[in-house]
Design a protein around this motif. Structure first.
Motif, PDB file in Angstrom:
ATOM      1  N   THR A 127      -0.755 -10.725  -7.913  1.00 43.64           N
ATOM      2  CA  THR A 127      -1.055  -9.301  -7.976  1.00 43.64           C
ATOM      3  C   THR A 127       0.161  -8.501  -8.383  1.00 43.64           C
ATOM      4  O   THR A 127       0.056  -7.300  -8.569  1.00 43.64           O
ATOM      5  CB  THR A 127      -1.540  -8.770  -6.622  1.00 43.64           C
ATOM      6  N   GLY A 128       1.313  -9.159  -8.499  1.00 39.09           N
ATOM      7  CA  GLY A 128       2.468  -8.461  -9.036  1.00 39.09           C
ATOM      8  C   GLY A 128       3.510  -8.116  -8.008  1.00 39.09           C
ATOM      9  O   GLY A 128       4.500  -7.489  -8.339  1.00 39.09           O
ATOM     10  N   ALA A 129       3.314  -8.487  -6.747  1.00 36.91           N
ATOM     11  CA  ALA A 129       4.374  -8.258  -5.764  1.00 36.91           C
ATOM     12  C   ALA A 129       5.517  -9.176  -6.133  1.00 36.91           C
ATOM     13  O   ALA A 129       5.374 -10.389  -6.084  1.00 36.91           O
ATOM     14  CB  ALA A 129       3.877  -8.568  -4.365  1.00 36.91           C
ATOM     15  N   LEU A 170       2.790  -6.117   5.216  1.00 33.56           N
ATOM     16  CA  LEU A 170       3.248  -5.984   3.829  1.00 33.56           C
ATOM     17  C   LEU A 170       2.078  -5.877   2.861  1.00 33.56           C
ATOM     18  O   LEU A 170       2.120  -5.119   1.912  1.00 33.56           O
ATOM     19  CB  LEU A 170       4.110  -7.200   3.462  1.00 33.56           C
ATOM     20  N   SER A 197      -1.850  -6.584   3.710  1.00 31.63           N
ATOM     21  CA  SER A 197      -3.249  -6.273   4.029  1.00 31.63           C
ATOM     22  C   SER A 197      -3.543  -4.783   3.976  1.00 31.63           C
ATOM     23  O   SER A 197      -4.610  -4.378   3.540  1.00 31.63           O
ATOM     24  CB  SER A 197      -3.594  -6.780   5.426  1.00 31.63           C
ATOM     25  N   GLY A 198      -2.597  -3.973   4.433  1.00 28.55           N
ATOM     26  CA  GLY A 198      -2.863  -2.548   4.443  1.00 28.55           C
ATOM     27  C   GLY A 198      -2.274  -1.821   3.259  1.00 28.55           C
ATOM     28  O   GLY A 198      -2.314  -0.600   3.198  1.00 28.55           O
ATOM     29  N   ASN A 199      -1.713  -2.563   2.323  1.00 25.76           N
ATOM     30  CA  ASN A 199      -1.036  -1.943   1.190  1.00 25.76           C
ATOM     31  C   ASN A 199      -2.063  -1.390   0.208  1.00 25.76           C
ATOM     32  O   ASN A 199      -2.933  -2.110  -0.271  1.00 25.76           O
ATOM     33  CB  ASN A 199      -0.169  -3.009   0.518  1.00 25.76           C
ATOM     34  N   GLU A 200      -1.939  -0.095  -0.092  1.00 24.77           N
ATOM     35  CA  GLU A 200      -2.945   0.535  -0.947  1.00 24.77           C
ATOM     36  C   GLU A 200      -3.028  -0.123  -2.312  1.00 24.77           C
ATOM     37  O   GLU A 200      -4.108  -0.322  -2.855  1.00 24.77           O
ATOM     38  CB  GLU A 200      -2.613   2.020  -1.121  1.00 24.77           C
ATOM     39  N   ILE A 201      -1.881  -0.441  -2.872  1.00 24.77           N
ATOM     40  CA  ILE A 201      -1.899  -1.024  -4.214  1.00 24.77           C
ATOM     41  C   ILE A 201      -2.555  -2.394  -4.163  1.00 24.77           C
ATOM     42  O   ILE A 201      -3.385  -2.746  -5.010  1.00 24.77           O
ATOM     43  CB  ILE A 201      -0.466  -1.114  -4.779  1.00 24.77           C
ATOM     44  N   PHE A 202      -2.211  -3.152  -3.144  1.00 24.02           N
ATOM     45  CA  PHE A 202      -2.790  -4.488  -3.012  1.00 24.02           C
ATOM     46  C   PHE A 202      -4.308  -4.398  -2.859  1.00 24.02           C
ATOM     47  O   PHE A 202      -5.060  -5.143  -3.484  1.00 24.02           O
ATOM     48  CB  PHE A 202      -2.172  -5.186  -1.802  1.00 24.02           C
ATOM     49  N   ILE A 203      -4.758  -3.456  -2.037  1.00 25.28           N
ATOM     50  CA  ILE A 203      -6.200  -3.298  -1.846  1.00 25.28           C
ATOM     51  C   ILE A 203      -6.853  -2.866  -3.152  1.00 25.28           C
ATOM     52  O   ILE A 203      -7.909  -3.384  -3.541  1.00 25.28           O
ATOM     53  CB  ILE A 203      -6.465  -2.284  -0.717  1.00 25.28           C
ATOM     54  N   ALA A 204      -6.206  -1.944  -3.848  1.00 22.70           N
ATOM     55  CA  ALA A 204      -6.789  -1.482  -5.105  1.00 22.70           C
ATOM     56  C   ALA A 204      -6.902  -2.608  -6.113  1.00 22.70           C
ATOM     57  O   ALA A 204      -7.820  -2.649  -6.926  1.00 22.70           O
ATOM     58  CB  ALA A 204      -5.940  -0.349  -5.685  1.00 22.70           C
ATOM     59  N   ARG A 205      -5.945  -3.516  -6.067  1.00 26.67           N
ATOM     60  CA  ARG A 205      -5.968  -4.612  -7.026  1.00 26.67           C
ATOM     61  C   ARG A 205      -6.978  -5.701  -6.680  1.00 26.67           C
ATOM     62  O   ARG A 205      -7.494  -6.381  -7.576  1.00 26.67           O
ATOM     63  CB  ARG A 205      -4.582  -5.266  -7.116  1.00 26.67           C
ATOM     64  N   ARG A 222      -9.636  -5.546  -4.011  1.00 25.16           N
ATOM     65  CA  ARG A 222     -10.956  -5.233  -3.484  1.00 25.16           C
ATOM     66  C   ARG A 222     -11.929  -5.037  -4.620  1.00 25.16           C
ATOM     67  O   ARG A 222     -11.642  -4.341  -5.575  1.00 25.16           O
ATOM     68  CB  ARG A 222     -10.895  -3.985  -2.612  1.00 25.16           C
TER      69      ARG A 222
END
Lengths: 417, 369, 174, 172
Positions: free
Chosen positions: B124-126, B192, B194-202, B204
């Motif tokens: 996801t780019g982290a 780091l 689960s609640g990261n907005e960018i991660f969720i956007a990518r 979900r």
């Protein structure tokens, strides 16, 4: 005011500009007309490379970034070459120079060759207008903010050339993405900076520092939203990690850099950090009061304060890079157009109103602190309200899965087990 | 006047040399702009013909092959194969052997899921941070494997009838340290990502699998559970005494990439629970039933499966009373989990395709065998 | 504990839904007639009693005179596992019907069985050699594979894709 | 303009701009033409600097190089014909004739006009006076231009929408 150092003399170490001016004027008296400027340019180039580019961009930029990211990732980072691994960037550069610079057969050779050169030039030119200290600015032109924006729009062309000329589909993807991103993020960036321009009433960077000095407040307190927008937009333009879709290494390999190798790649890599530092320096000048520090500059050389602020800002870039995942290209576009741009317009509206009120009050010094307080509250409220308006509902995402005791078939979401 | 900007579809190869394919695996994606309109898998770059080779070697000699299919979870692979042979030959494993097997398999699940979520976050780019944190924890588990079996990656530890060696005295404190250190790491990872907005956007809503689709496409493991199907072979078909341990099956909500991620994260917590119970109740006695080296199982066939970190790992063995299997078939979870790749990627962007591939958690050694 | 259905239990399920579909049974497996295979598996999948929805494993086995394709199908709700088989006779062009229309998950496994055994699956949407390359000579998992090109002994010489040398350095099977 | 430096700069910039402009015409690759166009813009910006119109020079670079050229690049990339060269055109001869006529008119005008020269840069060419002029004296043309641009923006969005998108929006 000047406790132990005498100002306006060449030996005043707080102001390196005096020293260089003294030397130039002395040389101009001896040498024939014009020669001194050519000499000064040459010496300036070499000296700025040795004194500034090398320590600041290579050592602090590359080495610092790698060490800090290494610390964030619970590893050591470079620590072998030289004391504490400080010479690692130089070793890297030597390695890169030795490497073969490959060019694909069907590539557009000329464009591919020129692209890194075009990429490097603006990174150096950007520093021309940034004031390092009192009188320490290479070209104090009255439109230096515009100059900065103009010059920083050039590398986009270079990265596009790099991506397009390599005749690689990943590179082309990177070029497409960087071009669309440059269009999208340029407008909120300019809007954010317009807030600062309207507040100070000048588009000269020295003027902005003087404003911060005069009113004893940094622009970041008056315009917090502008700084946030600036930081996001500049991250996008510089391809830093949360928004580095143009060279997204997990998606399109290395984007526009896929086919580059050797020092041609090294120039892109090194100058990426150069741009990030230049953008940090610019932000430090516009938003953090440049070389001033509420009077501390009387005691400490201004250029030291400026460099500290620059690297403080640069640390933000490193921090986000080490923490955040990457957004998708379409999400980024939507973010720029639907979120940052309206916020920028709102911010401009607010700051224009305040400026009008302020000018009616004859630029009273106390009023600016009221504005700062109001703006901080307004910014938070605005971001929150606009996010809600755009349909942002954070509580909808459960971060833990459901747990069941017994194996079986499909369990619909509503059902408890 | 149409006035529509039309872009030409073109084919890009995601792989075989690509940072996100986790090995030499290739997706031939036809894209229209950024949108994937067709995806075709090309595999076989790592094909080593293990199933053929295994027909020429004895049952015991085949155990090292299973290490090298899914090289990220060699303990689980050993276990599945040994269970199949034991089922074929009717061999009983002593309780201590079973308990050691359970601890090893669960430690292996921790190690493998560390890799899975780390690599997924990387996709996801982290930029490397989650993967490094995950590797830090994984190293500690690999240290335990090294102490116990002498190898870190390809352990070759399980034997037909038990395990190769008894546990060393260092083993228990090391595992206790894992049990202590791991929950904070999982909380950190949740904080780091689960609640990261960018991660969720990518993640979900990316690569959504309905439960019907997941079932019909023969998926297994976290892929199946992410779609809300409570199916875990440790619960449904317990082996090695899994029925004595208390643990839960985590299941997701919508079957998207994010659900598969949180299911994996929760499975690690459950694994820790199992290890704790197994370690507390570790029985004494022999750790292996003695089995002749040139084992000749009776004529017949057996299909045994375990819940490997990637899903249902099955071994189908046919014996003709010879010293080597007549047919040796592996049911590789990550190979079959790819069945639905096209359905999940088509319609998304290239970036989504990478995320989907990361959420499947493939191991190319297992796909190609 | 998953109940592994014996051959006769599986046959009873199949026979109740599609009469005349079962060829014979053994202790572990139920042999289905190839021409009724797809129909039977679809009925078993849709029937709530059988509920065999998840095709776990599909593989081929070479028995020299015929090939068998083995299907392990399980039910999540009933928690049982049934083993079905079909036979394909003849070494030249063995063919069984494809179950891909019933189970999407079969398509890759059928490709694999085709790739390694040369069993054709009639009705498969895109049957190609999934692991080896197109044009690879022979079918590697067949029992006679290594004896095929130039009659070489297993494990001693060359791969099937390599043209045999003029003088084979290894002994030749008579 | 006086002194050696500005004169040198003028001639270098003139050569650069002219060569780049020629490159736009003769380059067969569409992308090369765009890149030459960018070089031309930069050369023109240099002229503005020589004319002490700093603000306009910077605006030239920001708008033409940073925005318009990038948009042109984008459009060229999205055009399916961008892969082909544009050398085979039937309009070469008429184009040359037109260019010669235009050049003749320009030369005539340049030669025949009595240009008045000033010794020093006119005062009030900085950003502040420019802004004041735009928003007081020239406010009506300024606003009309803004409305025109907005109309063009809306029109472009409407033209590029596909029927599917319109159908989607109609449902919502």
């Amino acid at each position: 005011m000047t406790p132990f150092l005498v100002s306006d003399k060449w030996y005043d170490i707080r102001d390196l500009g005096n020293l260089s001016r003294e030397i130039l004027e002395a040389a101009d008296r001896i040498l024939p007309f014009g020669v001194v400027y050519v000499l000064a340019a040459l010496i300036g180039f070499v000296a700025s490379f040795l004194l500034f580019v090398l320590p600041s961009q290579l050592i602090v930029g590359v080495y610092g970034e790698r060490r800090i990211i290494g610390r964030m990732q619970s590893r050591l980072g470079p620590n072998r070459v030289g004391p504490f691994g400080l010479l690692q960037p130089i070793a890297d550069a030597i390695k890169l120079i030795q490497k073969e610079a490959l060019t694909p057969t069907r590539a557009d050779r000329a464009v591919m060759y020129i692209a890194p050169i075009i990429f490097v030039m603006p990174a150096v030119l950007l520093w021309a207008v940034i004031p390092f200290g009192e009188n320490m600015v290479i070209a104090d032109i009255p439109v230096s903010l515009m100059y900065f924006l103009a010059v920083s729009s050039l590398p986009v062309i270079a990265t596009f050339m790099a991506g397009w000329s390599a005749n690689n589909k990943y590179s082309l993807f990177g070029a497409m993405r960087i071009v669309s991103m440059a269009i999208s993020y340029e407008s909120p960036l300019v809007l954010a900076l317009l807030g600062a321009v309207v507040m100070t009433g000048t588009i000269s960077l020295s003027g902005m520092v003087a404003w911060a000095d005069e009113f004893n407040i940094w622009m970041v307190f008056v315009q917090p939203l502008a700084l946030v927008i600036y930081f996001i937009c500049v991250s996008a333009e510089l391809n830093r990690t949360p928004v580095d879709i143009a060279e997204a290494e997990s998606e399109i390999v290395a984007g526009y850099l896929t086919e580059y190798s050797g020092m041609k790649w090294g120039l892109f890599y090194g100058m990426d950090i150069g741009y990030a530092l230049a953008a940090s320096g610019f932000a430090a000048t516009v938003f953090l009061g440049g070389w001033t520090f509420f009077g501390l500059e009387q005691w400490v050389p201004g250029w030291l304060i400026f460099i500290a602020k620059t690297h403080l800002f640069y640390f933000l870039f490193i921090w986000t890079r080490g923490t955040l995942p990457r957004l998708r290209a379409d999400q980024l576009m939507a973010f720029a157009w639907k979120f940052l741009l309206p916020l920028g317009v709102f911010n401009l509206l607010i700051v224009s109103t305040e400026r009008m009120l302020w000018s009616e009050q004859d630029y009273a010094k106390g009023l600016i602190y009221v504005f700062a307080l109001v703006n901080i509250i307004l910014s938070v409220a605005l971001v929150y309200a606009w996010a809600r308006f755009n349909g942002y509902r954070p509580e909808r995402t459960p971060t833990r899965p459901r747990l069941v005791k017994q194996a079986g078939g499909y369990i619909p979401v509503g059902e408890r087990s | 006047m149409t006035g529509i900007i039309k872009s030409e579809p073109f084919v890009i190869n995601i792989g075989p040399q690509h940072p996100s394919t986790h090995g030499v695996f290739r997706i031939k994606a036809t894209v229209d702009g950024e949108k994937v309109i067709d995806a075709e898998m090309v595999m076989g770059y790592l094909h080593r013909s293990m199933e053929k080779l295994a027909e020429e070697r004895t049952y015991t000699q085949n155990i090292p092959f299973t290490d090298r299919t899914d090289y990220l979870s060699s303990m689980s692979n050993n276990l599945g194969y040994c269970l199949a042979v034991e089922k074929l030959a009717g061999i009983e494993v002593p309780p201590r052997g079973n308990a050691i097997r359970v601890i090893m398999a669960e430690l292996q699940r921790l190690a493998s899921h560390c890799m899975a979520i780390g690599a997924f976050a990387n996709d996801t780019g982290a930029w490397q941070t989650p993967v490094m944190w995950a590797f830090r924890e994984r190293e500690k588990i690999l240290d335990i494997f090294e102490v116990t079996s002498g190898a870190r990656l390809t352990c070759n530890y399980m034997r037909i009838g038990g395990v190769a060696f008894d546990l060393r005295p260092e083993f228990e404190p090391m595992v206790r340290r894992i049990l202590r250190d791991f929950p904070p790491f999982l909380d950190e990872m949740e904080g780091l990502l689960s609640g990261n907005e960018i991660f969720i956007a990518r993640t979900r809503g990316v690569g959504v699998l309905t439960p019907e689709m997941a079932t019909n496409a023969s998926l297994s493991g976290p892929m199946l559970r992410g779609s809300g199907i409570a199916w875990d072979i440790r619960k449904a078909d317990p082996y090695c005494g899994y029925e004595q341990y208390d643990f839960d099956i985590p299941i997701g909500y919508n079957g998207d990439s994010y659900d598969r991620f949180i299911v994996r994260l929760e499975e690690m917590r459950q694994s820790l629970k199992i290890i704790q119970q197994a370690l507390d109740g570790l029985p004494g006695g022999p750790f292996r039933t003695e089995v002749p080296l040139a084992l000749r199982p009776p004529k017949g066939e057996a299909y045994a499966r375990i819940e490997s970190p990637r899903g249902e790992l099955g071994y189908y063995l046919v014996s003709d009373e010879g010293p080597s299997p007549y047919r040796f078939h592996i049911r590789p979870p990550s190979f079959i989990n790819l069945s639905a790749l096209k359905e999940m990627t088509v319609g998304g962007t290239v970036a989504d395709a990478i995320v989907v591939l990361g959420s499947i958690d493939i191991v190319v050694g297992e796909i190609d065998r | 504990m998953t109940r592994e259905l014996t051959g006769s239990e599986a046959a009873a399920l199949a026979e109740a839904l599609v009469p005349g579909s079962v060829d014979r049974t053994t202790e572990t497996a139920c042999y289905l007639k190839p021409d009724r295979l797809v129909e039977t598996l679809r009925a078993l999948r849709d029937d709530p009693d059988a509920n065999l929805v998840h095709l776990t494993n599909l593989c081929g086995v070479d028995y020299w005179d015929h090939f068998e394709v083995v299907y392990h199908i399980q039910s999540f709700e009933k928690n049982h596992l049934a083993c079905f088989k079909v036979e394909a006779w003849g070494r030249e062009n063995p063919e069984v019907p494809s179950v891909t229309p019933v189970f999407h998950g079969a398509w890759m496994q059928e490709c694999e069985a085709y790739d390694l055994f040369g069993i054709r699956f009639a009705g498969h949407p895109n049957l190609y050699r999934i692991l080896l390359w197109e044009g690879y000579p022979g079918w590697p998992l067949r029992k006679d594979f290594l004896a095929m090109p130039g009659g070489l002994q297993p494990g001693l010489g060359e791969f099937a894709g390599v043209a045999p040398r003029q003088e084979p350095p290894v002994k030749v099977i008579e | 303009m006086e002194g050696f430096g500005p004169s040198l700069a003028f001639w270098v910039l003139a050569a650069l701009t002219l060569v780049a402009a020629g490159g736009v015409m003769v380059s067969r690759n569409l992308l090369h033409a765009v890149l030459f166009l960018i070089l031309t813009f930069i050369g023109v910006a240099g002229f503005f600097v020589l004319l002490s119109a700093d603000f306009i020079a910077m605006a030239q670079v920001i708008i033409y190089v940073g925005a318009i050229a990038v948009l042109v690049l984008f459009a060229v990339l999205l055009t399916p014909r961008s892969g082909r060269d544009n050398g085979e055109t039937r309009w070469a001869l008429p184009g040359i004739l037109l260019a010669v006529c235009l050049a003749a008119i320009f030369l005539f005008v340049v030669h025949d006009t009595a240009w008045n020269t000033v010794d020093e840069a006119p005062a009030g060419l900085d950003a502040r006076s420019l802004g004041t002029a735009l928003l007081t004296t020239w406010v009506v043309p300024f606003e009309i231009a803004s409305v025109l641009l907005t109309a063009a923006l809306v029109g472009a969005i409407m033209l590029t929408r596909s029927p599917e998108e319109e159908a989607e929006d109609a449902l919502v």
